[in-house]
Write a protein that holds these residues in place. Sequence first.
Motif, short mmCIF file in Angstrom:
data_model
loop_
_atom_site.label_atom_id
_atom_site.label_comp_id
_atom_site.label_asym_id
_atom_site.label_seq_id
_atom_site.Cartn_x
_atom_site.Cartn_y
_atom_site.Cartn_z
N ARG A 28 0.61 -9.22 -3.30
CA ARG A 28 1.89 -8.89 -2.68
C ARG A 28 1.68 -8.29 -1.28
O ARG A 28 0.67 -7.64 -1.03
N LEU A 29 2.65 -8.50 -0.41
CA LEU A 29 2.65 -7.93 0.93
C LEU A 29 3.82 -6.97 1.07
O LEU A 29 4.91 -7.24 0.56
N ILE A 68 -1.41 -4.89 1.92
CA ILE A 68 -1.68 -5.98 0.97
C ILE A 68 -2.02 -5.34 -0.37
O ILE A 68 -2.88 -4.45 -0.43
N HIS A 69 -1.40 -5.79 -1.44
CA HIS A 69 -1.70 -5.31 -2.79
C HIS A 69 -2.27 -6.47 -3.59
O HIS A 69 -1.63 -7.52 -3.72
N ILE A 70 -3.48 -6.30 -4.11
CA ILE A 70 -4.11 -7.30 -4.99
C ILE A 70 -4.21 -6.68 -6.36
O ILE A 70 -4.94 -5.71 -6.57
N GLU A 71 -3.46 -7.23 -7.33
CA GLU A 71 -3.24 -6.57 -8.61
C GLU A 71 -3.64 -7.46 -9.79
O GLU A 71 -3.02 -8.51 -10.01
N PRO A 72 -4.68 -7.09 -10.53
CA PRO A 72 -5.08 -7.88 -11.70
C PRO A 72 -4.35 -7.43 -12.96
O PRO A 72 -4.21 -6.22 -13.22
N TYR A 73 -3.87 -8.39 -13.72
CA TYR A 73 -3.27 -8.11 -15.02
C TYR A 73 -4.04 -8.89 -16.09
O TYR A 73 -5.01 -9.57 -15.79
#
Length: 574
Positions: free
Chosen positions: A212-213, A200-205
């Motif tokens: 995303r998985l 699991i990717h947790i990405e703040p912009y």
Amino acid sequence: MSQNIDKLLIDAGLQPKVLEGAKKKSKAEKITLMHAIELLNGLPEETLLDVFSKFYGVQIARLEGMDIHPSIIQLVPREVAVKSRLIPIDRAGNNIIVALGNPSNNQAAYSIRFNTGYSIKPVLASELRVSEALDKYYAAQKSTLKEFKKKEFDQTMASPKGSSILRVDIGKKGANQDGPIIKLVNDILSQCVSKGASDIHIEPYEKTLRIRLRMDGALEEAASPPVEIKDALTSRIKILAGLDIAEKRLPQDGGIRVTIDNRPIDFRVNTLPTMFGEKIVLRLLDNSALQVDMTSLGFEQDDLERFMKAIHTPNGMVLVTGPTGSGKTTTLYSALSELNKATDNIMTAEDPVEYNLEGINQVQVRPDIGLDFAEALKSFLRQDPDIIMVGEIRDLETANIAVKAALTGHLVLSTLHTNSAAETIIRIKNMGVEAFNIASSLTCVVAQRLARRICESCRIVDELVGPEALIELGVHPSYSKKIKAYKGQGCDKCNHSGFKGRVALHEVMLINDPIREAILKGASAIELRQIAGQYGMKTLRQAALNKMAQGIISSQEVVKNTNSETQNNKQGAA
């Protein structure tokens, strides 16, 4: 707007004076001509859409009769949708189908591509209906955001006591009683498990938050919650993982244990500071999904026999090589499970310990306190071991101790990051290990890759891959007209990707006397591969071609996962 659209509009019944007024309104208010005509009630909506559909050459979307799923709405951040005046209505593979009043809006396409990674397929919709849809579907996100802002997180964010790995029950029962952040985290973890994702990717912009998985080796977007909740979301995960929520400047590692449908599942958690917050990656470690059956790893029968012969040798060194994510750990754990008997003392040094294997003594290395692979190995040799597994040989000291252990009556299993079996030998030699020690200790080298399987539900013949293309890939000319390449055309079962699951490709080099002599003489990787080929070793390219000939992987996966250089031995995939 060109004269063509003027003629189409007038032929459809629009009065010339209304057309001129709409043009002035469009220019003054910086809106599309279609929207200006809508506002002036120049033509019935159906007629107007038909005219602009012909002009743009795109289909019409009747938004008023649609019920768009929330997962589709989440693909496009609210800010992007509002700014570009569009609404996502469906998804096809890596394309988001969006409805908007100006299908030629290249800026909208660029904005979505930049913010989401998806391409867009535009369809035409009334701009008045787009505005209604934006209010309808993104209002749910607004209310959710207000709910997040109003919640008090004192209890939720309290530091846990006791173990740094918590047991969290995630189930349908009572899930709705949780707070919004807790429910979101639970949903993320359970979705990862239910879809068979590995990470699991947790990405703040700056203006968006993306989740995303990783599915079958490729990342797919799962959700795009409001960016305002990123701090609360990060804190919740860090608490579950036993991490310091106040430390936001340095990377941290931790773990979460959850129970989903009565299955205990572990997640390895890593946080990394970025420009707009902490990126979090969670790696799923599911003991129940660990494939420890040697016959199910994807080995060809003759390669499996070679590998089994090597690991059942009482002493020597067996190495599994390949890039990160190529399945080396699974292969080693499968070998350990095969060897796990009450009569043997098996010890492992790992970084990290990914799976708990009953009956095996597993040690987590801690370089920060001096317990690295080399130190762990030294201690192992004083623990009366029969079989030793070293997570990775990274330096000369570890390599020398592993060789010494193999030479003194122990079976040693380990990994390296090299491209092929033959290159592994050269890599160890370049580390500084003497050639005679390599020749004496090494028993077998396995190079491995993971290729995406073609989805069986939508597999079709790839007509674009003909005999010439097959020969270029390395298929022997005599087989090129007998073999068909396949591909997945995309369906609901594979999420329109054309792939479902992965399969391992193997190159198994047994170290026999001719190869030992070549090592002592300083042979190159090419020479070692040629000698091994004479004794039955298939290269990674040949293994991939065999899988392609069986309809398991596509020609693209052959190229992606194996060396693109022309193979010295072009024995085809018969």
